[in-house]
Design an enzyme around this catalytic site. Structure first.
Site, PDB file in Angstrom:
ATOM      1  CE  LYS A 122      -3.845  -2.302   2.495  1.00 55.95           C
ATOM      2  NZ  LYS A 122      -4.709  -2.250   3.720  1.00 55.95           N
TER       3      LYS A 122
ATOM      4  CB  THR B 119      -7.044  -6.497  10.047  1.00 57.29           C
ATOM      5  OG1 THR B 119      -7.356  -7.712   9.355  1.00 57.29           O
ATOM      6  CG2 THR B 119      -7.554  -5.311   9.262  1.00 57.29           C
TER       7      THR B 119
ATOM      8  CG  HIS C 129      -4.936  -6.547  -0.059  1.00 61.06           C
ATOM      9  ND1 HIS C 129      -6.104  -6.686   0.661  1.00 61.06           N
ATOM     10  CD2 HIS C 129      -4.989  -7.473  -1.054  1.00 61.06           C
ATOM     11  CE1 HIS C 129      -6.834  -7.645   0.108  1.00 61.06           C
ATOM     12  NE2 HIS C 129      -6.179  -8.144  -0.935  1.00 61.06           N
TER      13      HIS C 129
HETATM   14  O1  CDP Z   1      -6.789  -6.311   5.038  1.00 59.93           O
HETATM   15  P1  CDP Z   1      -7.526  -7.378   5.816  1.00 59.93           P
HETATM   16  O2  CDP Z   1      -8.074  -8.472   4.935  1.00 59.93           O
HETATM   17  O3  CDP Z   1      -6.714  -7.905   6.967  1.00 59.93           O
HETATM   18  O4  CDP Z   1      -8.783  -6.647   6.522  1.00 59.93           O
HETATM   19  P2  CDP Z   1     -10.230  -6.253   5.968  1.00 59.93           P
HETATM   20  O5  CDP Z   1     -11.202  -6.544   7.050  1.00 59.93           O
HETATM   21  O6  CDP Z   1     -10.469  -6.866   4.619  1.00 59.93           O
HETATM   22  O7  CDP Z   1     -10.138  -4.677   5.830  1.00 59.93           O
HETATM   23  C1  CDP Z   1      -9.575  -4.048   4.716  1.00 59.93           C
HETATM   24  C2  CDP Z   1      -8.734  -2.870   5.176  1.00 59.93           C
HETATM   25  O8  CDP Z   1      -9.564  -1.900   5.793  1.00 59.93           O
HETATM   26  C3  CDP Z   1      -7.681  -3.196   6.238  1.00 59.93           C
HETATM   27  O9  CDP Z   1      -6.506  -3.757   5.682  1.00 59.93           O
HETATM   28  C4  CDP Z   1      -7.438  -1.838   6.873  1.00 59.93           C
HETATM   29  O10 CDP Z   1      -6.568  -1.028   6.086  1.00 59.93           O
HETATM   30  C5  CDP Z   1      -8.837  -1.232   6.815  1.00 59.93           C
HETATM   31  N1  CDP Z   1      -9.564  -1.379   8.093  1.00 59.93           N
HETATM   32  C6  CDP Z   1      -9.560  -0.309   9.006  1.00 59.93           C
HETATM   33  O11 CDP Z   1      -8.947   0.715   8.729  1.00 59.93           O
HETATM   34  N2  CDP Z   1     -10.238  -0.426  10.198  1.00 59.93           N
HETATM   35  C7  CDP Z   1     -10.910  -1.557  10.506  1.00 59.93           C
HETATM   36  N3  CDP Z   1     -11.566  -1.631  11.670  1.00 59.93           N
HETATM   37  C8  CDP Z   1     -10.911  -2.630   9.615  1.00 59.93           C
HETATM   38  C9  CDP Z   1     -10.219  -2.518   8.413  1.00 59.93           C
HETATM   39 MG    MG Z   2      -9.528  -8.415   3.455  1.00 62.28          MG
END
Ligand code: CDP
Ligand code: MG
Length: 167
Positions: free
Chosen positions: A10, A97, A125
């Protein structure tokens, strides 16, 4: 089981000069990189990529983040990793995450942060399951940008296509 997974460094990862460190960490997986590019992220691509988050209060900020608008770095590095258990291996090296909850030895635990607005800037990601990986890889890459055949393809003849070529 052979799997493929989309990895995106990112804009915060690029701005913090972490590309090399992240690639080194990911190389511990012994997976093969079968596609890679530095690319700009349009609003459409970012919104489609994160469409499962569109009801979240931080969705707009998240889209700006992926586009690089929070970091004056309007680019990301997108890659496809391929090999045995690719999805779980990369997710494990990436970490949770929430970068504050992520194991400190993981990529997100080492380099991520939470912004004052509460957004998780977690530097990479990584796809979280096979159907997500397929959707994301097809969203980010054309078949000819990947050096192996990951999914079935077909030939489409496009008439009247104008594209930029070398002069
Ligand atoms: O990236 P990952 O699959 O671990 O998490 P996601 O649940 O698919 O969320 C996508 C992206 O949203 C995350 O990588 C974070 O950058 C953001 N996010 C956030 O800022 N705050 C949260 N509570 C959850 C996700
Ligand atoms: Mg995700």
């Amino acid at each position: 089981m052979d799997q493929k997974t989309l990895v995106v460094i990112k804009p915060d990862g690029l701005k913090k000069s972490l590309t090399g460190n992240i690639l080194t960490r990911l190389s511990e997986s012994k997976l093969e990189i079968v596609a890679a590019k530095i690319t700009r992220v349009s609003r459409e691509l970012a919104s489609e990529h994160y469409k499962h988050m569109k009801d979240k209060p931080f969705f707009d900020e998240l889209i700006k983040y992926l586009q690089g608008e929070l970091h004056e770095r309007r680019k990301v590095m997108a890659m496809v990793y391929w090999g045995e258990n690719a999805i779980e291996k990369v997710r494990k090296l990436a970490g949770s995450t929430n970068p504050e909850e992520a194991d400190p030895t993981t990529i997100r635990g080492s380099y991520g942060r939470i912004t004052t607005k509460g957004l998780y800037e977690n530097v990479i990601h990584a796809s979280s399951n096979e159907s997500e990986a397929e959707r994301e890889i097809k969203l980010w890459f054309e078949p000819d940008e990947i050096i192996v055949d990951l999914y079935p393809t077909k030939f489409a003849t496009m008439a009247d296509i104008t594209k930029r070529v070398w002069e």
